[in-house]
Design an enzyme around this catalytic site. Structure first.
Site, PDB file in Angstrom:
ATOM      1  N   PRO A 153     -16.959   4.163 -18.692  1.00  0.00           N
ATOM      2  CA  PRO A 153     -17.496   2.877 -18.611  1.00  0.00           C
ATOM      3  C   PRO A 153     -16.731   1.604 -17.922  1.00  0.00           C
ATOM      4  CG  PRO A 153     -16.856   3.091 -20.901  1.00  0.00           C
ATOM      5  CD  PRO A 153     -16.661   4.216 -20.424  1.00  0.00           C
ATOM      6  N   ASN A 154     -17.694   0.902 -17.056  1.00  0.00           N
ATOM      7  CA  ASN A 154     -17.270  -0.058 -16.431  1.00  0.00           C
ATOM      8  C   ASN A 154     -16.368   0.195 -15.207  1.00  0.00           C
ATOM      9  OD1 ASN A 154     -18.418  -2.118 -18.105  1.00  0.00           O
ATOM     10  ND2 ASN A 154     -16.785  -1.359 -19.611  1.00  0.00           N
ATOM     11  N   ARG A 197     -14.370  -6.831  -9.800  1.00  0.00           N
ATOM     12  CA  ARG A 197     -13.681  -7.862 -10.778  1.00  0.00           C
ATOM     13  C   ARG A 197     -12.262  -7.684 -11.188  1.00  0.00           C
ATOM     14  NH1 ARG A 197     -17.187  -9.393 -15.623  1.00  0.00           N
ATOM     15  NH2 ARG A 197     -15.316 -10.875 -15.923  1.00  0.00           N
ATOM     16  N   TYR A 252      -6.542  -4.123 -11.617  1.00  0.00           N
ATOM     17  CA  TYR A 252      -7.130  -2.980 -11.048  1.00  0.00           C
ATOM     18  C   TYR A 252      -7.094  -2.866  -9.556  1.00  0.00           C
ATOM     19  CZ  TYR A 252      -9.038  -2.682 -15.973  1.00  0.00           C
ATOM     20  OH  TYR A 252      -8.905  -2.542 -17.569  1.00  0.00           O
ATOM     21  N   ASN A 254     -10.762   9.512 -16.253  1.00  0.00           N
ATOM     22  CA  ASN A 254     -10.335   8.400 -16.792  1.00  0.00           C
ATOM     23  C   ASN A 254     -11.672   7.897 -17.751  1.00  0.00           C
ATOM     24  OD1 ASN A 254      -9.933   5.543 -16.976  1.00  0.00           O
ATOM     25  ND2 ASN A 254      -9.245   5.284 -14.978  1.00  0.00           N
ATOM     26  N   ALA A 259     -12.623   2.599 -21.596  1.00  0.00           N
ATOM     27  CA  ALA A 259     -12.361   2.243 -22.986  1.00  0.00           C
ATOM     28  C   ALA A 259     -12.645   3.249 -24.001  1.00  0.00           C
ATOM     29  CB  ALA A 259     -13.222   0.802 -23.249  1.00  0.00           C
ATOM     30  N   GLU A 299      -5.507  13.275 -17.955  1.00  0.00           N
ATOM     31  CA  GLU A 299      -6.087  11.915 -18.214  1.00  0.00           C
ATOM     32  C   GLU A 299      -5.460  10.799 -17.072  1.00  0.00           C
ATOM     33  OE1 GLU A 299      -4.293  10.610 -21.897  1.00  0.00           O
ATOM     34  OE2 GLU A 299      -5.446   8.818 -22.081  1.00  0.00           O
ATOM     35  N   HIS A 340      -5.114   6.859 -15.990  1.00  0.00           N
ATOM     36  CA  HIS A 340      -5.592   5.406 -16.147  1.00  0.00           C
ATOM     37  C   HIS A 340      -4.872   4.655 -14.777  1.00  0.00           C
ATOM     38  CE1 HIS A 340      -7.104   5.861 -19.878  1.00  0.00           C
ATOM     39  NE2 HIS A 340      -6.087   6.457 -20.285  1.00  0.00           N
ATOM     40  N   ARG A 393      -0.477  -3.112 -22.365  1.00  0.00           N
ATOM     41  CA  ARG A 393      -1.596  -4.276 -22.433  1.00  0.00           C
ATOM     42  C   ARG A 393      -1.824  -4.208 -23.922  1.00  0.00           C
ATOM     43  NH1 ARG A 393      -6.349  -2.531 -18.331  1.00  0.00           N
ATOM     44  NH2 ARG A 393      -7.021  -4.717 -19.130  1.00  0.00           N
TER      45      ARG A 393
END
Ligand code: CA2
Length: 146
Positions: free
Chosen positions: A10-11, A18, A23, A74, A77, A98, A100, A107
């Protein structure tokens, strides 16, 4: 030649639109293109899929079984709590990397847990697009030695 599934959660469709301070400015299409180019250099091909829905990601992992040699994922969340994705990946036979873009461990505390990491062959984080290229290299080596 092997097929590598490149799965995004997601996102991540908002990449480049943004939060560039976290990112960067590359779009999801840029990430897919870089991953596909790295795979092509190793003689492999990439099938990319992004969804904002947990069940669709589970379905994509199921659809990869027996058809796709490796998964680079990836999960966004979902990484931090989606045990259904953990279980789906556990039922996949090939290498799972995996990835990221940011380093979740640097974070907020809730990002420090990955429920995907225990069923991943390996995890790469904090290296932006380079992480995806490293993931392809890792998959290519695993497949070559399988
Ligand atoms: O660093 C990563 O790749 C993450 O998987 C990105 C996820 C985050 O929840 C993980 O903790 C780490 C979030 C992706 C959100 O992406 C956006 C991109 C642009 C604008 C807004 C969100």
């Amino acid at each position: 030649m092997a097929i590598i599934a490149l799965l995004h959660g997601p996102n991540l469709n908002l990449l480049g639109q943004r939060e560039p301070h976290i990112y960067g400015s590359a779009t999801l299409d840029d990430y897919v293109a870089a991953t596909a180019a790295a795979a092509a250099a190793q003689g492999h091909t990439v099938e990319a899929f992004q969804t904002n829905h947990e069940g669709q990601l589970v379905d994509a992992i199921h659809a990869a079984r027996g058809r796709v040699a490796a998964i680079i994922i990836n999960p966004g969340a979902f990484t931090h709590y989606a045990w259904a994705i953990h279980d789906a990946l556990a039922a996949f036979d090939g290498p799972v990397i995996e990835v990221h873009i940011s380093n979740p461990n640097a974070r907020e505390p809730w990002r420090h847990t990955s429920v995907v990491a225990p069923v991943a062959t390996g995890s790469i984080m904090g290296l932006g697009m380079h992480g995806y290229e490293l993931a392809v290299d890792a998959v290519a080596r695993k497949l070559a030695s399988a």
